[in-house]
Design a protein around this motif. Structure first.
Motif, PDB file in Angstrom:
ATOM      1  N   MET A  67      81.397  41.888  44.838  1.00 27.88           N
ATOM      2  CA  MET A  67      81.138  40.590  45.465  1.00 27.88           C
ATOM      3  C   MET A  67      82.084  39.508  44.981  1.00 27.88           C
ATOM      4  O   MET A  67      81.876  38.342  45.308  1.00 27.88           O
ATOM      5  CB  MET A  67      79.708  40.158  45.178  1.00 27.88           C
TER       6      MET A  67
ATOM      7  N   LEU B  40      77.850  51.896  46.676  1.00 24.46           N
ATOM      8  CA  LEU B  40      77.293  50.878  45.794  1.00 24.46           C
ATOM      9  C   LEU B  40      75.767  50.969  45.768  1.00 24.46           C
ATOM     10  O   LEU B  40      75.150  50.903  44.707  1.00 24.46           O
ATOM     11  CB  LEU B  40      77.748  49.503  46.283  1.00 24.46           C
TER      12      LEU B  40
ATOM     13  N   ASP C 239      74.709  28.048  48.963  1.00 21.12           N
ATOM     14  CA  ASP C 239      75.561  27.743  47.822  1.00 21.12           C
ATOM     15  C   ASP C 239      76.321  26.440  48.037  1.00 21.12           C
ATOM     16  O   ASP C 239      77.506  26.425  48.322  1.00 21.12           O
ATOM     17  CB  ASP C 239      76.513  28.909  47.574  1.00 21.12           C
TER      18      ASP C 239
ATOM     19  N   LEU D 131      73.325  51.376  42.529  1.00 20.02           N
ATOM     20  CA  LEU D 131      72.304  50.378  42.188  1.00 20.02           C
ATOM     21  C   LEU D 131      70.901  50.975  42.184  1.00 20.02           C
ATOM     22  O   LEU D 131      70.066  50.617  41.367  1.00 20.02           O
ATOM     23  CB  LEU D 131      72.335  49.213  43.182  1.00 20.02           C
TER      24      LEU D 131
ATOM     25  N   ILE E 239      70.101  35.778  50.010  1.00 20.26           N
ATOM     26  CA  ILE E 239      71.311  35.646  49.197  1.00 20.26           C
ATOM     27  C   ILE E 239      72.511  36.237  49.939  1.00 20.26           C
ATOM     28  O   ILE E 239      73.570  35.628  50.017  1.00 20.26           O
ATOM     29  CB  ILE E 239      71.119  36.361  47.841  1.00 20.26           C
TER      30      ILE E 239
ATOM     31  N   LEU F  21      78.278  45.753  41.311  1.00 20.24           N
ATOM     32  CA  LEU F  21      77.905  44.773  42.332  1.00 20.24           C
ATOM     33  C   LEU F  21      78.717  43.501  42.150  1.00 20.24           C
ATOM     34  O   LEU F  21      79.240  42.922  43.103  1.00 20.24           O
ATOM     35  CB  LEU F  21      76.405  44.459  42.250  1.00 20.24           C
TER      36      LEU F  21
ATOM     37  N   SER G 149      66.851  38.836  48.480  1.00 23.74           N
ATOM     38  CA  SER G 149      68.209  39.382  48.513  1.00 23.74           C
ATOM     39  C   SER G 149      68.852  39.195  49.884  1.00 23.74           C
ATOM     40  O   SER G 149      70.050  38.963  49.989  1.00 23.74           O
ATOM     41  CB  SER G 149      68.183  40.865  48.167  1.00 23.74           C
TER      42      SER G 149
ATOM     43  N   LEU H 189      79.185  44.165  52.387  1.00 26.98           N
ATOM     44  CA  LEU H 189      80.198  44.574  51.418  1.00 26.98           C
ATOM     45  C   LEU H 189      80.879  45.847  51.886  1.00 26.98           C
ATOM     46  O   LEU H 189      80.249  46.698  52.509  1.00 26.98           O
ATOM     47  CB  LEU H 189      79.570  44.830  50.049  1.00 26.98           C
TER      48      LEU H 189
ATOM     49  N   SER I 196      74.068  34.224  52.689  1.00 24.88           N
ATOM     50  CA  SER I 196      74.730  32.994  52.268  1.00 24.88           C
ATOM     51  C   SER I 196      76.183  33.280  51.900  1.00 24.88           C
ATOM     52  O   SER I 196      76.587  33.112  50.765  1.00 24.88           O
ATOM     53  CB  SER I 196      73.972  32.421  51.080  1.00 24.88           C
ATOM     54  N   GLN I 197      76.944  33.755  52.862  1.00 24.74           N
ATOM     55  CA  GLN I 197      78.346  34.082  52.577  1.00 24.74           C
ATOM     56  C   GLN I 197      79.252  33.384  53.566  1.00 24.74           C
ATOM     57  O   GLN I 197      78.906  33.303  54.715  1.00 24.74           O
ATOM     58  CB  GLN I 197      78.579  35.588  52.685  1.00 24.74           C
TER      59      GLN I 197
ATOM     60  N   LEU J 203      71.044  43.751  49.019  1.00 24.53           N
ATOM     61  CA  LEU J 203      72.030  43.139  48.125  1.00 24.53           C
ATOM     62  C   LEU J 203      73.461  43.483  48.525  1.00 24.53           C
ATOM     63  O   LEU J 203      74.385  42.731  48.247  1.00 24.53           O
ATOM     64  CB  LEU J 203      71.799  43.594  46.679  1.00 24.53           C
TER      65      LEU J 203
ATOM     66  N   ARG K 183      74.036  34.936  42.368  1.00 25.04           N
ATOM     67  CA  ARG K 183      72.604  35.101  42.660  1.00 25.04           C
ATOM     68  C   ARG K 183      72.261  36.550  42.930  1.00 25.04           C
ATOM     69  O   ARG K 183      71.201  37.038  42.533  1.00 25.04           O
ATOM     70  CB  ARG K 183      72.216  34.214  43.840  1.00 25.04           C
ATOM     71  N   ALA K 184      73.165  37.261  43.631  1.00 22.29           N
ATOM     72  CA  ALA K 184      72.896  38.668  43.908  1.00 22.29           C
ATOM     73  C   ALA K 184      72.812  39.465  42.603  1.00 22.29           C
ATOM     74  O   ALA K 184      71.906  40.284  42.416  1.00 22.29           O
ATOM     75  CB  ALA K 184      73.994  39.239  44.813  1.00 22.29           C
TER      76      ALA K 184
ATOM     77  N   LEU L 219      68.608  31.679  38.760  1.00 21.29           N
ATOM     78  CA  LEU L 219      67.926  31.716  40.058  1.00 21.29           C
ATOM     79  C   LEU L 219      66.989  30.524  40.225  1.00 21.29           C
ATOM     80  O   LEU L 219      66.845  29.982  41.311  1.00 21.29           O
ATOM     81  CB  LEU L 219      67.138  33.019  40.211  1.00 21.29           C
TER      82      LEU L 219
ATOM     83  N   MET M 106      69.641  38.724  40.754  1.00 23.50           N
ATOM     84  CA  MET M 106      68.528  39.410  41.406  1.00 23.50           C
ATOM     85  C   MET M 106      68.468  40.874  40.964  1.00 23.50           C
ATOM     86  O   MET M 106      67.400  41.393  40.628  1.00 23.50           O
ATOM     87  CB  MET M 106      68.777  39.328  42.922  1.00 23.50           C
ATOM     88  N   LEU M 107      69.623  41.518  40.944  1.00 22.76           N
ATOM     89  CA  LEU M 107      69.681  42.929  40.564  1.00 22.76           C
ATOM     90  C   LEU M 107      69.231  43.122  39.115  1.00 22.76           C
ATOM     91  O   LEU M 107      68.480  44.055  38.809  1.00 22.76           O
ATOM     92  CB  LEU M 107      71.102  43.461  40.752  1.00 22.76           C
TER      93      LEU M 107
ATOM     94  N   SER N  84      77.801  33.763  46.696  1.00 22.90           N
ATOM     95  CA  SER N  84      76.467  34.250  46.378  1.00 22.90           C
ATOM     96  C   SER N  84      76.485  35.380  45.351  1.00 22.90           C
ATOM     97  O   SER N  84      75.441  35.941  45.042  1.00 22.90           O
ATOM     98  CB  SER N  84      75.786  34.729  47.656  1.00 22.90           C
TER      99      SER N  84
END
Lengths: 243, 222, 202
Positions: free
Chosen positions: A149, B161, C63, B165, B218, A145, B215, B155, B221-222, B151, A157-158, A82, A161-162, A154
């Motif tokens: 993803m 999820l 990114d 988490l 983050i 996760l 988060s 998705l 950023s996709q 996060l 980074r996710a 990070l 973070m987790l 990303s």
């Protein structure tokens, strides 16, 4: 220092260095594990209370220690990724997660097997076992996760973070579970906190712990190296390597 | 600070105009709690022993349901992009959304809890303790849940999820909250539990919004 | 994002901008230099990475490798594919909130006149959920008449907008350019601007 840090962070350099070190680590891990197992199973005297069942400790304790350590290592890799965006750290985090999950699972299984002769049941809501179970949930969350993803830029980074959120919560969870346990089941004896373990018992345990650490590093390295090749398959050095 | 109030106002306005997102989790909460006696049997003896645990677990699940949609509509219609690209600090906007979210989920469930406590034959000391514990515990759950919600933005199957988490992170609140109610029902002092829940809340207020805003960046950023 | 403190005409500079997605380079070593009062039009086929480039320049997408240096500290005014207006709020409420986000003090009169500019007069109190796609887009575009960000990043601003609307937005962009503003846009329609730079992604 910084130069060195970044150089090692480059996948190519890491691949070369880890490739030359890996054989030694593997041999060392093998020796340690074999020596530890032979020592623990063949030469350690049986416990005066638990008899031969105590020998499962030599798998249970190292895997429990490694399970926590691997989460910490993932968190360290997460911080590095990070803050400095070093891709190798992302790869390291991703590769440590399944090994850590496996070790946590092993710690739970061996705990249950140990519990059967000692407590008479496979599962007891013991503070340590419960914390380990929660740790398993945290590992599973990280992997879930990551896989949800996959393919997204990303994702790394996710996940990092987790893991950071998890590592900050881990002490709080552990403390609260310990407290909950003492609240509900006072004065139960704890397996691993013997007042004083004689040296002939803890010496092989130490060897096993070191062996597990080395084994962890070997598997980690192998996974990281595979993932590097997977990610960098278009770069020239990987093509030259393959040909 | 202005933006904090403006955000709270904006989100509350939307909740009032689109009440389904807040009503559904509350109805879920109600149904889950009513199902437990059906599963256990109508003898009142065991009810007050399990009341705290049942109510807490139901609150936990309902919070998760409501948190799931917290950023979703803002993500889907692009409002979240505008929040990130704003002259205002994102953390204040996030904090505003969290406060609004708590007002319509945690606070409402806290206010509803005495009713359920009565259904489970909890003593009046216990009812007060349940309400106090929820008052201190639900904001922590909303804060922690928002990290998971941020996060998992964008998705598929984000809802399941989030549960995976976030639920492990809820364990300390659950343990402290139920222990506090047990202490109250048993007639002992529960100030210590309240202080711990409060301390947990303070730490979470300090750290969770930072993680949530990071988060969100983050996830966008996709 | 690094702030370039030199005072000159340059508004934006990028160095070796590289973005990779799913093992495929969207663009590599992209160097852009844009002055105040200039337009950058980004062209390219679908999936060439236009939207991603715009998001990178706006500061939404992180990114990538390389550097993006803006002359101004503020985030740009970004209009993306998603309209960014809430269905459960009226046009006026939406714009009030969006202006709050940019820390811009606006009166109700300002908002109403901005809405009138995008021919939404009379729709001030209509919930955006009851509007058509084009109208929702116009609510978002009304920000161009309301806010004062020096940089605009517009991803397909003319999609779902009729001919009159296009002319109106084009005029507004020209006005902004003559005020030393900077615009980066993608568009499938050909529009004429002074000081235009084109960038084609392949």
């Amino acid at each position: 220092m910084w130069n060195w840090f970044h150089k090692l962070g480059s996948p190519k350099t890491f691949y070369a260095i880890s490739g030359s070190l890996l054989p030694y680590f593997c041999v060392l891990a093998g020796i340690m594990l074999v020596a530890g197992v032979v020592w623990a199973l063949g030469f350690v005297p049986p416990d005066y209370q638990q008899g031969h069942t105590v020998r499962i400790m030599y798998v249970h304790v190292p895997s429990a220690i490694l399970a926590q350590s691997s989460y910490m290592m993932m968190a360290a890799a997460g911080v590095v990724y990070l803050v400095w965006r070093i891709k190798l750290a992302d790869i390291a985090l991703q590769c440590a997660a399944p090994i850590g999950t496996g070790l946590t699972f092993l710690a739970l299984i061996t705990g249950a097997i140990w519990g059967k002769p000692t407590w008479g049941t496979w599962w007891v809501w013991d503070a340590r076992l419960t914390s380990t179970l929660v740790l398993l949930f945290l590992f599973v969350g990280v992997m879930a996760l990551r896989s949800a993803m996959s393919g997204k830029a990303s994702a790394g980074r996710a996940t990092a973070m987790l893991v950071l959120v998890g590592v900050m919560n881990l002490p709080i969870i552990k403390y609260s579970v310990d407290w909950w346990f003492t609240l509900h089941q006072p004065s139960s004896f704890s397996l691993t906190e013997k007042p004083s373990m004689p040296p002939e018992m803890w010496m092989p345990l130490l060897v096993m712990v070191l062996g597990f650490y080395l084994f962890f590093f070997c598997v980690w390295m192998l996974r990281i190296r595979t993932e590097i090749l997977n990610r960098e398959y278009r770069s020239r050095w990987v093509r030259e390597l393959v040909q | 600070m202005n933006i904090l109030l403006a955000t709270i106002r904006r989100d509350l306005l939307q909740h009032v105009r689109r009440p389904a997102d807040i009503v559904n989790p509350l109805v879920f909460f109600l149904i889950v709690i009513s199902l437990f006696p059906l599963g256990i049997g109508p003898s009142a003896g065991t009810f007050n022993e399990i009341a705290a645990g049942v109510i807490w677990v139901a609150v936990l699940l309902a919070t998760l349901l409501s948190i799931d949609v917290m950023f979703k509509s803002d993500y889907e219609d692009g409002a979240l992009e505008q929040m990130v690209l704003s002259k205002q600090p994102l953390i204040l906007v996030v904090l505003g959304k969290l406060i609004a979210q708590w007002l319509v989920s945690g606070l409402l469930m806290t206010l509803m809890s005495p009713l359920f406590a009565l259904m489970f034959f909890v003593s009046s000391d216990g009812i007060l303790a349940i309400a106090m514990a929820l008052l201190l515990g639900t904001p922590t759950m909303v804060l922690l849940g928002s990290i998971g919600a941020a996060l998992t933005l964008g998705l598929k199957n984000g809802g399941v999820l989030i549960a995976i988490l976030v639920l492990p992170l809820y364990i300390p609140v659950l343990i402290l909250g139920t222990a506090m109610v047990d202490a109250a029902v048993g007639g002992s002092s529960y100030t210590g539990h309240m202080l711990w829940l409060g301390a947990l809340l303070l730490v979470t207020i300090g750290l969770a919004p930072i993680a949530t805003q990071a988060s969100i960046r983050i996830s966008l950023s996709q | 994002m690094v702030l370039n403190t030199q005072m000159n005409k340059t508004m934006l500079e990028t160095q070796q901008l590289t973005c990779e997605r799913n093992h495929r380079f969207l663009f590599q070593d992209l160097s852009i230099s844009l002055n105040k009062g200039e337009v950058l039009q980004v062209d390219g086929a679908n999936g060439a990475g236009k939207s991603t480039l715009l998001k990178i320049l706006a500061g939404l997408y992180e990114d990538f490798e390389g550097e993006v240096m803006w002359q101004v500290e503020d985030y740009p005014l970004y209009i993306g594919h998603k309209v960014g207006v809430k269905d459960a709020m009226s046009a006026r409420e939406n714009l009030m909130w969006l202006a709050d986000l940019q820390a811009t003090e606006v009166s109700q009169g300002d908002i109403d006149s901005a809405l009138a500019k995008v021919s939404l007069a009379g729709y001030e109190d209509v919930l955006c959920g009851e509007m058509s796609e084009g109208q929702r887009k116009r609510v978002n575009l009304a920000r161009l008449f309301l806010l004062h960000n020096p940089v605009w990043i517009l991803d397909e601003p003319f999609s779902a907008i009729d001919k009159e609307g296009v002319a109106c937005i084009t005029d507004r962009i020209k006005e902004h350019l003559s005020d030393a503003g900077t615009v980066i846009l993608t568009s499938h329609q050909t529009v004429e601007f002074p000081n235009i730079q084109s960038l084609t992604l392949s």
